[in-house]
Design a protein around this motif. Structure first.
Motif, PDB file in Angstrom:
ATOM      1  N   THR A 249     -12.477   4.779   0.769  1.00 34.57           N
ATOM      2  CA  THR A 249     -11.109   4.494   1.191  1.00 34.57           C
ATOM      3  C   THR A 249     -10.441   5.786   1.658  1.00 34.57           C
ATOM      4  OG1 THR A 249     -10.333   4.723  -1.109  1.00 34.57           O
ATOM      5  CG2 THR A 249     -10.887   2.504  -0.345  1.00 34.57           C
ATOM      6  N   GLU A 250      -9.151   5.708   1.929  1.00 35.12           N
ATOM      7  CA  GLU A 250      -8.427   6.857   2.468  1.00 35.12           C
ATOM      8  C   GLU A 250      -7.379   7.337   1.473  1.00 35.12           C
ATOM      9  OE1 GLU A 250      -5.531   7.955   6.284  1.00 35.12           O
ATOM     10  OE2 GLU A 250      -6.614   6.052   6.216  1.00 35.12           O
ATOM     11  N   LEU A 251      -7.290   8.646   1.291  1.00 38.99           N
ATOM     12  CA  LEU A 251      -6.300   9.220   0.396  1.00 38.99           C
ATOM     13  C   LEU A 251      -4.956   9.315   1.101  1.00 38.99           C
ATOM     14  CD1 LEU A 251      -5.963  10.517  -2.439  1.00 38.99           C
ATOM     15  CD2 LEU A 251      -6.405  12.730  -1.356  1.00 38.99           C
ATOM     16  N   GLN A 252      -3.924   8.774   0.480  1.00 42.28           N
ATOM     17  CA  GLN A 252      -2.562   8.866   1.010  1.00 42.28           C
ATOM     18  C   GLN A 252      -1.878  10.103   0.434  1.00 42.28           C
ATOM     19  OE1 GLN A 252      -0.774   7.004   3.164  1.00 42.28           O
ATOM     20  NE2 GLN A 252      -2.418   5.543   3.584  1.00 42.28           N
ATOM     21  N   HIS A 253      -1.186  10.850   1.291  1.00 44.91           N
ATOM     22  CA  HIS A 253      -0.469  12.034   0.832  1.00 44.91           C
ATOM     23  C   HIS A 253       1.040  11.780   0.845  1.00 44.91           C
ATOM     24  CE1 HIS A 253      -4.334  14.129   1.566  1.00 44.91           C
ATOM     25  NE2 HIS A 253      -3.900  14.870   0.556  1.00 44.91           N
ATOM     26  N   PHE A 254       1.655  11.985  -0.313  1.00 44.36           N
ATOM     27  CA  PHE A 254       3.087  11.797  -0.481  1.00 44.36           C
ATOM     28  C   PHE A 254       3.796  13.156  -0.482  1.00 44.36           C
ATOM     29  CE2 PHE A 254       1.870   7.588  -1.404  1.00 44.36           C
ATOM     30  CZ  PHE A 254       3.007   6.786  -1.487  1.00 44.36           C
ATOM     31  N   PRO A 255       5.104  13.173  -0.224  1.00 47.96           N
ATOM     32  CA  PRO A 255       5.838  14.442  -0.203  1.00 47.96           C
ATOM     33  C   PRO A 255       5.822  15.123  -1.577  1.00 47.96           C
ATOM     34  CG  PRO A 255       7.160  12.656   0.714  1.00 47.96           C
ATOM     35  CD  PRO A 255       5.966  12.023   0.095  1.00 47.96           C
ATOM     36  N   GLY A 256       5.871  16.457  -1.554  1.00 45.86           N
ATOM     37  CA  GLY A 256       5.954  17.218  -2.787  1.00 45.86           C
ATOM     38  C   GLY A 256       4.620  17.318  -3.486  1.00 45.86           C
ATOM     39  N   GLY A 257       4.688  17.630  -4.790  1.00 53.11           N
ATOM     40  CA  GLY A 257       3.486  17.780  -5.593  1.00 53.11           C
ATOM     41  C   GLY A 257       3.340  16.646  -6.586  1.00 53.11           C
ATOM     42  N   HIS A 258       2.884  16.995  -7.784  1.00 54.30           N
ATOM     43  CA  HIS A 258       2.645  15.981  -8.805  1.00 54.30           C
ATOM     44  C   HIS A 258       3.930  15.241  -9.174  1.00 54.30           C
ATOM     45  CE1 HIS A 258       0.254  14.067 -11.903  1.00 54.30           C
ATOM     46  NE2 HIS A 258       1.116  14.418 -12.834  1.00 54.30           N
ATOM     47  N   THR A 259       5.058  15.923  -9.086  1.00 53.92           N
ATOM     48  CA  THR A 259       6.355  15.316  -9.422  1.00 53.92           C
ATOM     49  C   THR A 259       7.172  15.039  -8.158  1.00 53.92           C
ATOM     50  OG1 THR A 259       7.353  17.497  -9.783  1.00 53.92           O
ATOM     51  CG2 THR A 259       6.415  16.372 -11.707  1.00 53.92           C
ATOM     52  N   GLY A 260       6.510  14.750  -7.054  1.00 51.29           N
ATOM     53  CA  GLY A 260       7.221  14.492  -5.804  1.00 51.29           C
ATOM     54  C   GLY A 260       8.204  13.350  -5.887  1.00 51.29           C
ATOM     55  N   LEU A 261       7.926  12.394  -6.750  1.00 53.28           N
ATOM     56  CA  LEU A 261       8.857  11.292  -6.983  1.00 53.28           C
ATOM     57  C   LEU A 261      10.232  11.800  -7.399  1.00 53.28           C
ATOM     58  CD1 LEU A 261       9.374   8.204  -7.626  1.00 53.28           C
ATOM     59  CD2 LEU A 261       8.470   8.694  -9.906  1.00 53.28           C
ATOM     60  N   THR A 262      10.258  12.877  -8.164  1.00 53.16           N
ATOM     61  CA  THR A 262      11.506  13.462  -8.656  1.00 53.16           C
ATOM     62  C   THR A 262      12.097  14.451  -7.674  1.00 53.16           C
ATOM     63  OG1 THR A 262      10.844  13.172 -10.967  1.00 53.16           O
ATOM     64  CG2 THR A 262      12.521  14.842 -10.513  1.00 53.16           C
ATOM     65  N   THR A 263      11.243  15.273  -7.050  1.00 54.14           N
ATOM     66  CA  THR A 263      11.754  16.349  -6.204  1.00 54.14           C
ATOM     67  C   THR A 263      12.076  15.903  -4.780  1.00 54.14           C
ATOM     68  OG1 THR A 263       9.498  17.017  -5.631  1.00 54.14           O
ATOM     69  CG2 THR A 263      10.527  18.094  -7.540  1.00 54.14           C
ATOM     70  N   HIS A 264      11.417  14.831  -4.310  1.00 51.52           N
ATOM     71  CA  HIS A 264      11.619  14.341  -2.939  1.00 51.52           C
ATOM     72  C   HIS A 264      11.802  12.820  -2.943  1.00 51.52           C
ATOM     73  CE1 HIS A 264       9.487  18.173  -2.515  1.00 51.52           C
ATOM     74  NE2 HIS A 264       9.903  18.250  -1.266  1.00 51.52           N
ATOM     75  N   PRO A 265      12.799  12.304  -3.666  1.00 50.22           N
ATOM     76  CA  PRO A 265      12.879  10.845  -3.871  1.00 50.22           C
ATOM     77  C   PRO A 265      13.039  10.037  -2.587  1.00 50.22           C
ATOM     78  CG  PRO A 265      14.885  11.934  -4.626  1.00 50.22           C
ATOM     79  CD  PRO A 265      13.889  13.014  -4.356  1.00 50.22           C
ATOM     80  N   ALA A 266      13.865  10.480  -1.648  1.00 45.96           N
ATOM     81  CA  ALA A 266      14.103   9.685  -0.440  1.00 45.96           C
ATOM     82  C   ALA A 266      12.833   9.555   0.389  1.00 45.96           C
ATOM     83  CB  ALA A 266      15.225  10.310   0.393  1.00 45.96           C
ATOM     84  N   GLU A 267      12.152  10.676   0.640  1.00 41.29           N
ATOM     85  CA  GLU A 267      10.937  10.651   1.441  1.00 41.29           C
ATOM     86  C   GLU A 267       9.814   9.916   0.714  1.00 41.29           C
ATOM     87  OE1 GLU A 267      12.641  13.303   0.446  1.00 41.29           O
ATOM     88  OE2 GLU A 267      12.814  14.832   2.008  1.00 41.29           O
ATOM     89  N   PHE A 268       9.744  10.118  -0.600  1.00 42.94           N
ATOM     90  CA  PHE A 268       8.719   9.465  -1.409  1.00 42.94           C
ATOM     91  C   PHE A 268       8.900   7.944  -1.355  1.00 42.94           C
ATOM     92  CE2 PHE A 268       6.265   8.181  -5.020  1.00 42.94           C
ATOM     93  CZ  PHE A 268       5.376   9.214  -5.303  1.00 42.94           C
ATOM     94  N   GLY A 269      10.128   7.483  -1.547  1.00 42.16           N
ATOM     95  CA  GLY A 269      10.398   6.050  -1.537  1.00 42.16           C
ATOM     96  C   GLY A 269      10.109   5.409  -0.193  1.00 42.16           C
ATOM     97  N   GLU A 270      10.429   6.111   0.883  1.00 45.45           N
ATOM     98  CA  GLU A 270      10.189   5.574   2.226  1.00 45.45           C
ATOM     99  C   GLU A 270       8.694   5.407   2.477  1.00 45.45           C
ATOM    100  OE1 GLU A 270      10.433   3.967   5.868  1.00 45.45           O
ATOM    101  OE2 GLU A 270      12.069   4.223   4.411  1.00 45.45           O
ATOM    102  N   LEU A 271       7.903   6.397   2.106  1.00 45.83           N
ATOM    103  CA  LEU A 271       6.469   6.273   2.313  1.00 45.83           C
ATOM    104  C   LEU A 271       5.873   5.198   1.412  1.00 45.83           C
ATOM    105  CD1 LEU A 271       3.891   7.156   3.663  1.00 45.83           C
ATOM    106  CD2 LEU A 271       3.682   9.027   2.009  1.00 45.83           C
ATOM    107  N   LEU A 272       6.388   5.072   0.201  1.00 47.03           N
ATOM    108  CA  LEU A 272       5.889   4.031  -0.689  1.00 47.03           C
ATOM    109  C   LEU A 272       6.125   2.649  -0.086  1.00 47.03           C
ATOM    110  CD1 LEU A 272       4.613   3.081  -3.305  1.00 47.03           C
ATOM    111  CD2 LEU A 272       6.856   3.311  -4.413  1.00 47.03           C
ATOM    112  N   ARG A 273       7.282   2.458   0.523  1.00 45.52           N
ATOM    113  CA  ARG A 273       7.551   1.166   1.186  1.00 45.52           C
ATOM    114  C   ARG A 273       6.508   0.896   2.277  1.00 45.52           C
ATOM    115  NH1 ARG A 273      13.038   2.534   0.681  1.00 45.52           N
ATOM    116  NH2 ARG A 273      13.084   3.424   2.766  1.00 45.52           N
ATOM    117  N   LYS A 274       6.190   1.914   3.076  1.00 48.90           N
ATOM    118  CA  LYS A 274       5.222   1.728   4.154  1.00 48.90           C
ATOM    119  C   LYS A 274       3.837   1.403   3.605  1.00 48.90           C
ATOM    120  CE  LYS A 274       7.567   4.841   7.395  1.00 48.90           C
ATOM    121  NZ  LYS A 274       7.489   6.131   8.142  1.00 48.90           N
ATOM    122  N   VAL A 275       3.443   2.085   2.534  1.00 53.37           N
ATOM    123  CA  VAL A 275       2.119   1.855   1.957  1.00 53.37           C
ATOM    124  C   VAL A 275       2.043   0.454   1.352  1.00 53.37           C
ATOM    125  CG1 VAL A 275       0.538   2.594   0.129  1.00 53.37           C
ATOM    126  CG2 VAL A 275       1.656   4.303   1.563  1.00 53.37           C
TER     127      VAL A 275
END
Length: 278
Positions: A249-275
């Motif tokens: 399969t393919e690895l998806q890359h999200f914004p930030g690091g291990h805690t990107g959910l906390t440090t980059h919430p807007a960008e993280f949430g947008e990509l999660l919606r797309k995935v």
């Protein structure tokens, strides 16, 4: 902010605090580390425009109380808690599930054990170190962390654990401190309160868990493995990168690091919606 309803769910050996907001198909968010339902506050309202978003405090964390505070913590039991949430909130339809860190391990096990209940899983940096070729080294690290926790206390154990998660040979301090969003900064006190339980119970129980890779191969069309853009080379990144090679399969890359959910919430949430839509 989207209105949210709160509730409690009785499960085997614990009572879980959960929160629900939005309308549409169910999206269950499983927190990792020392986080609870509040760790998703930065993305849950936006996701609630498309989904019924359910978040909860894992057993033993924050507002989810254990019957026996000394009980051993196992991935399978935490996954059963997630299953009970799905049965309560989406009894007739498979749900989408997102998990981060230790919560991603729970999500992976949930998919393997109960695929009929899960439409899609996004697992962000599950520290499934047992799949790695150098797993014995990581077992030794975990044993050392537990010994230091018993003999020297919490903060020395945290320091050794954190050092073991870094890139090989990376001893440099961060160039600049990341400024957390206000909501995340306000959670710091609860995060600290959860740390002894996390280090003493969750870390040894979860990072010794070995997934059934053959089972995941059969379910790979429903599993999205993801990592942070800034995590490359770090220990939490490596199991997901290893597994996508094995699963084809393919690895998806999200914004930030291990805690990107906390440090980059807007960008993280947008990509999660797309995935989740893919």
């Amino acid at each position: 902010m989207t209105a949210r309803a709160t509730g409690s769910l009785r499960v085997n050996g614990a009572t879980l605090h959960y929160e629900v907001r939005g309308e549409g198909p169910l999206l269950l968010l499983i927190p990792g580390g020392t986080g609870g339902a509040a760790s998703f506050d930065g993305i849950a309202d936006d996701l609630a425009a498309e989904y019924t978003v359910a978040t909860y405090d894992p057993r033993g964390m924050s507002r989810s109380v254990l019957d026996d505070p000394e009980a051993e913590q196992r991935v399978a039991e935490h996954a059963d808690d997630a299953l009970r949430m799905l049965e309560l909130l989406s009894p007739g339809e498979p749900a989408r599930v997102f998990g981060s860190s230790s919560g991603a391990i729970v999500a992976v096990h949930l998919l393997a054990a109960h695929p009929e209940r899960v439409a899609r899983v996004v697992a962000h940096e599950p520290p499934l170190v047992e799949v790695l070729p150098d797993a014995p080294e990581h077992r030794a690290l975990l044993a050392r962390v537990q010994e230091i926790f018993r003999t020297q206390g919490l903060m020395p154990a945290i320091a050794v654990f954190a050092a073991g998660l870094k890139k090989d040979g990376d001893t440099a301090e961060p160039e600049a401190e990341i400024k957390l969003p206000p909501q995340a900064a306000a959670r710091a006190e609860q995060t600290m309160a959860n740390l002894p339980y996390f280090v003493g119970r969750i870390v040894p129980g979860f990072m010794s868990y070995a997934p059934d890779i053959h089972r995941l191969e059969a379910l790979s069309d429903r599993l999205v493995l993801a990592c942070g853009e800034d995590s490359r080379g770090e220990l939490p990144y490596r199991p997901a990168a290893f597994l996508v090679e094995r699963l084809g399969t393919e690895l998806q890359h999200f914004p930030g690091g291990h805690t990107g959910l906390t440090t980059h919430p807007a960008e993280f949430g947008e990509l999660l919606r797309k995935v989740l839509r893919a």
